[in-house]
Design an enzyme around this catalytic site. Structure first.
Site, short mmCIF file in Angstrom:
data_model
loop_
_atom_site.label_atom_id
_atom_site.label_comp_id
_atom_site.label_asym_id
_atom_site.label_seq_id
_atom_site.Cartn_x
_atom_site.Cartn_y
_atom_site.Cartn_z
CG ASP A 7 -1.45 13.15 5.83
OD1 ASP A 7 -0.21 12.97 5.92
OD2 ASP A 7 -2.03 14.02 6.51
CG ASP A 53 -2.08 -2.82 -3.24
OD1 ASP A 53 -1.05 -3.47 -3.54
OD2 ASP A 53 -3.14 -3.35 -2.87
CE LYS A 55 -0.94 11.58 10.24
NZ LYS A 55 -1.34 12.57 9.23
#
Ligand code: NAD
Length: 359
Positions: free
Chosen positions: A224, A252, A191
């Site tokens: 994102d 996950d 990020k």
């Protein structure tokens, strides 16, 4: 002689690890690999016997072994114990003692199990991703941390996201080295548009790539966007490199692409040491019934052969045998669908072993 410490743990951990052990022994005989296995209690079973989830002696054994094969820990019996002596604490202690800083989680969609995914078959067809997650640093460990009371009566919670260049360099090297054994592409997730620490992350990964792994393609994605692309174009990913928190979430998400918990192995690598374990838990709801899927554990053994011992051929033997058995239509209950043949845990292991012997 390759020294392997076996820690079956609790519940189905014991059942699936037993099956893995048969497979490793058979493979050892076939390929003339000399394994030395030693087993020890771990997790809830260790609490019952010694009052702690992992003894000092077991930690010593783990450190002097070439690799650790773990089952799973936990269960309702130990859920109300003090946090410090819970089965899961044993796992954290073991990872910490072995300084396992890189967590590897492959997400492979097998052709015969494509329909188990929640995404459309044409999207997940051929997906084969390895998520490399930094495991011992970042926001889960950074200080200062905690909740404090402010003078106006409000509370304030703080956690710290911090990485040193050394921490970023060592996990980057793991990701690049793995990519070299695969399709030679690393996608580093950060990020960097918002966080200073992530600017350092991006700069360091770029430098390691350029200086030490010029043959590996490097792509950068903001987290994102990475989360979005992972369900939009999952086939385009080879190795995903991420910090502790982003890696936790994305691994996950990647696992969900495959749709089957009982099929997913993992590795946690330190400096010359490693722990291999399925990602599933001890599944108390099905423990003791010989119906658990042993494939995640068997594939964890295959990862051990590949990443701890550089025995890519031996690992491929296991992968091929698993694919064959699935292609022939054998399934444990968790991946069963109409038209396939349901088998138990030991029988699944026996079928895989039979394929290995035939190959
Ligand atoms: P779980 O992974 O044990 O089970 C979730 C569901 O998936 C259950 O319905 C179970 O039957 C099924 N399942 C899991 N593995 C399977 C397999 N190999 N074959 C067939 N079905 C399978 O997660 P949970 O129920 O949330 O946790 C149970 C216990 O395991 C808890 O005590 C938890 O703390 C512990 N746990 C341990 C680990 C670990 O040891 N690494 C990881 C997760 C959970």
């Amino acid at each position: 002689m390759l020294k392997i410490l076996i820690l079956p743990g609790d519940g189905i951990g014991v059942e699936v690890t037993n099956v893995s052990l048969y497979v490793l022994k058979a493979l050892g005989e076939k390929l003339n690999i000399k394994f030395e296995f030693e087993s020890a209690l771990f997790g809830g079973s260790s609490i019952d016997a010694y009052g702690v989830p992992v003894t000092v002696e077991v930690l010593k054994k783990a450190k002097s072994s070439d690799a650790v094969l773990l089952g799973a820990v936990g269960g309702p019996k130990w859920d109300n114990l003090d946090y410090e002596i819970r089965p899961e604490k044993g796992l954290l202690t073991l990872r910490k003692e072995l300084e396992a800083f890189a967590n590897l989680r492959p997400a492979v969609v097998y052709p015969s199990l494509q329909s188990a995914s929640t995404l459309k078959s044409e999207i997940v067809e051929g997906v084969d991703i390895m998520v490399v997650r930094e495991l011992t640093g970042g926001i889960y460990f950074g200080t200062p941390r905690g909740i404090t009371k402010l003078s106006n009566g409000e509370e304030r919670g703080v956690n710290t996201l911090s990485y040193t260049t050394t921490e970023i360099e060592r996990v980057s090297r793991v990701a690049f080295q793995i990519a070299r054994k695969r399709r030679k592409k690393v996608t580093s997730v950060d990020k960097a548009n918002v966080l200073d620490v992530m600017e350092l992350w991006r700069r360091t990964v770029t430098r390691i790539g350029k200086e030490e792994f010029p043959d590996v393609e490097l792509e950068h994605l903001y987290v994102d966007n990475a989360a979005m692309q992972l369900i939009r174009r999952p086939r385009s990913f080879d190795v995903i490199l991420a910090d502790n928190m982003f890696g936790d979430i994305l691994s996950d998400e990647a696992a969900q692409l495959t749709g089957s918990l009982g099929m997913l192995p993992s590795a946690s690598l330190g400096n010359g040491r490693a722990i291999y374990e399925p990602i599933h838990g001890s599944a108390p709801d099905i423990a003791g019934q010989d119906i658990a899927n042993p494939i995640a554990s068997i594939l964890s053994s295959a990862m051990m052969l590949k990443y701890s011992f550089n025995m890519d051929n031996a690992a491929d033997e296991i992968d091929k045998a698993v694919r064959k058995v699935l292609e022939k239509g054998y399934r444990t209950g968790d991946i069963y669908e109409k038209g396939t043949t349901k088998v138990g845990c030991q029988e699944m292991g026996r079928l895989i072993l039979e394929e290995i012997r035939k190959q």
